[in-house]
Design a protein around this motif. Sequence first.
Motif, PDB file in Angstrom:
ATOM      1  N   ALA A 162       5.424  -5.556   0.415  1.00 30.82           N
ATOM      2  CA  ALA A 162       4.593  -6.645  -0.133  1.00 30.82           C
ATOM      3  C   ALA A 162       5.125  -7.078  -1.710  1.00 30.82           C
ATOM      4  CB  ALA A 162       3.611  -5.405  -0.178  1.00 30.82           C
ATOM      5  N   GLN A 217      -2.279  -3.360  -1.767  1.00 33.24           N
ATOM      6  CA  GLN A 217      -3.033  -1.936  -1.959  1.00 33.24           C
ATOM      7  C   GLN A 217      -3.197  -1.162  -1.229  1.00 33.24           C
ATOM      8  OE1 GLN A 217      -6.395  -4.793  -3.483  1.00 33.24           O
ATOM      9  NE2 GLN A 217      -5.471  -5.358  -5.446  1.00 33.24           N
ATOM     10  N   ILE A 218      -4.059  -1.134   0.166  1.00 32.94           N
ATOM     11  CA  ILE A 218      -3.998  -0.756   1.294  1.00 32.94           C
ATOM     12  C   ILE A 218      -2.989   0.080   1.547  1.00 32.94           C
ATOM     13  CG2 ILE A 218      -4.987  -0.808   3.878  1.00 32.94           C
ATOM     14  CD1 ILE A 218      -6.052  -3.412   2.873  1.00 32.94           C
ATOM     15  N   THR A 219      -1.807  -0.689   1.595  1.00 31.73           N
ATOM     16  CA  THR A 219      -0.576   0.181   2.508  1.00 31.73           C
ATOM     17  C   THR A 219      -0.459   0.976   0.569  1.00 31.73           C
ATOM     18  OG1 THR A 219       0.770  -1.055   1.217  1.00 31.73           O
ATOM     19  CG2 THR A 219       0.020  -1.467   3.206  1.00 31.73           C
ATOM     20  N   ALA A 271       5.905  -0.692   3.602  1.00 31.20           N
ATOM     21  CA  ALA A 271       5.536  -1.739   3.318  1.00 31.20           C
ATOM     22  C   ALA A 271       4.789  -2.096   2.330  1.00 31.20           C
ATOM     23  CB  ALA A 271       4.405  -1.589   4.490  1.00 31.20           C
ATOM     24  N   THR A 272       5.120  -1.462   1.564  1.00 37.12           N
ATOM     25  CA  THR A 272       4.308  -1.799  -0.439  1.00 37.12           C
ATOM     26  C   THR A 272       5.062  -1.788  -0.880  1.00 37.12           C
ATOM     27  OG1 THR A 272       2.863   0.576  -0.346  1.00 37.12           O
ATOM     28  CG2 THR A 272       3.341  -0.547  -2.338  1.00 37.12           C
ATOM     29  N   SER A 276      -3.449  -8.062  -1.152  1.00 35.14           N
ATOM     30  CA  SER A 276      -5.005  -7.028  -0.144  1.00 35.14           C
ATOM     31  C   SER A 276      -4.193  -5.969   0.613  1.00 35.14           C
ATOM     32  CB  SER A 276      -5.919  -8.058   0.309  1.00 35.14           C
ATOM     33  OG  SER A 276      -6.589  -8.584  -0.807  1.00 35.14           O
ATOM     34  N   THR A 277      -3.024  -6.127   1.006  1.00 36.82           N
ATOM     35  CA  THR A 277      -2.341  -5.882   1.877  1.00 36.82           C
ATOM     36  C   THR A 277      -1.327  -4.767   1.266  1.00 36.82           C
ATOM     37  OG1 THR A 277      -2.059  -7.527   3.283  1.00 36.82           O
ATOM     38  CG2 THR A 277      -1.032  -5.938   3.691  1.00 36.82           C
ATOM     39  N   SER A 333      -3.204 -12.256  -0.061  1.00 32.85           N
ATOM     40  CA  SER A 333      -2.965 -11.310   1.073  1.00 32.85           C
ATOM     41  C   SER A 333      -2.221 -10.335   0.682  1.00 32.85           C
ATOM     42  CB  SER A 333      -3.410 -12.811   2.232  1.00 32.85           C
ATOM     43  OG  SER A 333      -2.920 -11.867   3.588  1.00 32.85           O
ATOM     44  N   ILE A 334      -1.172 -10.491   0.881  1.00 28.49           N
ATOM     45  CA  ILE A 334      -0.497  -9.493   0.554  1.00 28.49           C
ATOM     46  C   ILE A 334      -0.468  -8.653  -0.083  1.00 28.49           C
ATOM     47  CG2 ILE A 334       2.279  -9.296  -0.154  1.00 28.49           C
ATOM     48  CD1 ILE A 334       2.300 -12.369   1.134  1.00 28.49           C
TER      49      ILE A 334
END
Length: 284
Positions: A250, A19-21, A246-247, A16-17, A13-14
């Motif tokens: 993560a 990659q988005i950030t 954020a990245t 994926s997050t 989950s982290i």
Amino acid sequence: MASMRDIQRRKNSIQSTGQITKAMKLVSTVKLQKARAKAEQARPYFEHMYNTVSSMLALSSDIDHPYLKAGESKKKAVIVVTSNRGLAGGYNSNIIKLITRGELKQEELKIYSVGRKGKEYLERRGYEMAADYSDVINEPIYKDAQEIGKAVLDAFKNGEVGEIYLAYTSFKNTVSHQPKLIKLLPVELDKTEAAENKSIPMNYEPDEEEVLNIIIPKYICGLIYSALVEAVASENGARMQAMDSATSNAEEMIADLSLMYNRARQGSITQELTEIIAGAQAIS
């Protein structure tokens, strides 16, 4: 201790997050480059305009003009420039604090919002919303500033407001953005410069009232446009920093979870070996 399955699920989950950030950071970086160039191109012109008009008015301190004195109304128009999207760190909250925690009283304000985040927050707290120009902040052009400027100037001339303010974020550089609240009307004269240049005559053609009726609205619209382009650059800079942080967070969490997973896996293998050895000893 969490199970290996729970740790792996959280780690995925982290990831994926993260990659988005990371993608949002790259998008903001590209947008920042364009917005920064636009802001830096506009700044010299409007700084020179500001200095010229201020100097001109300082030499004309004895002029009695509506734009140089507060109106009779106690209401104050405030153009609040925020963003339409979040995930930009403290960008929006810093502007909102200027309005809600400053010296301006809520019951005296009429908000001309540019950006949905500021509008939604202030509207929920009972501030009077005079107009909404949220679509403008997506790609501001000078015509947008003229539209906003005309609306607040008409309110000033009609006696609906006695003062006009502008709240926006000034773009210094990629990592430095300063929230500002400035007064647009009545135009404040530099008393020091006025005193120093009191003996210097300032001639207007055809007359001062007609000239100021043309120059000051252009001056106001120029400041609004400059604020809009600087706000866009500041928003993308703030979002780029927020997504970079954020990245990084993560990546740190993934490293910690990987360590937890390996420990849990090692513990599971050790337990299985212990059970096998105990079983073998029991049989023998």
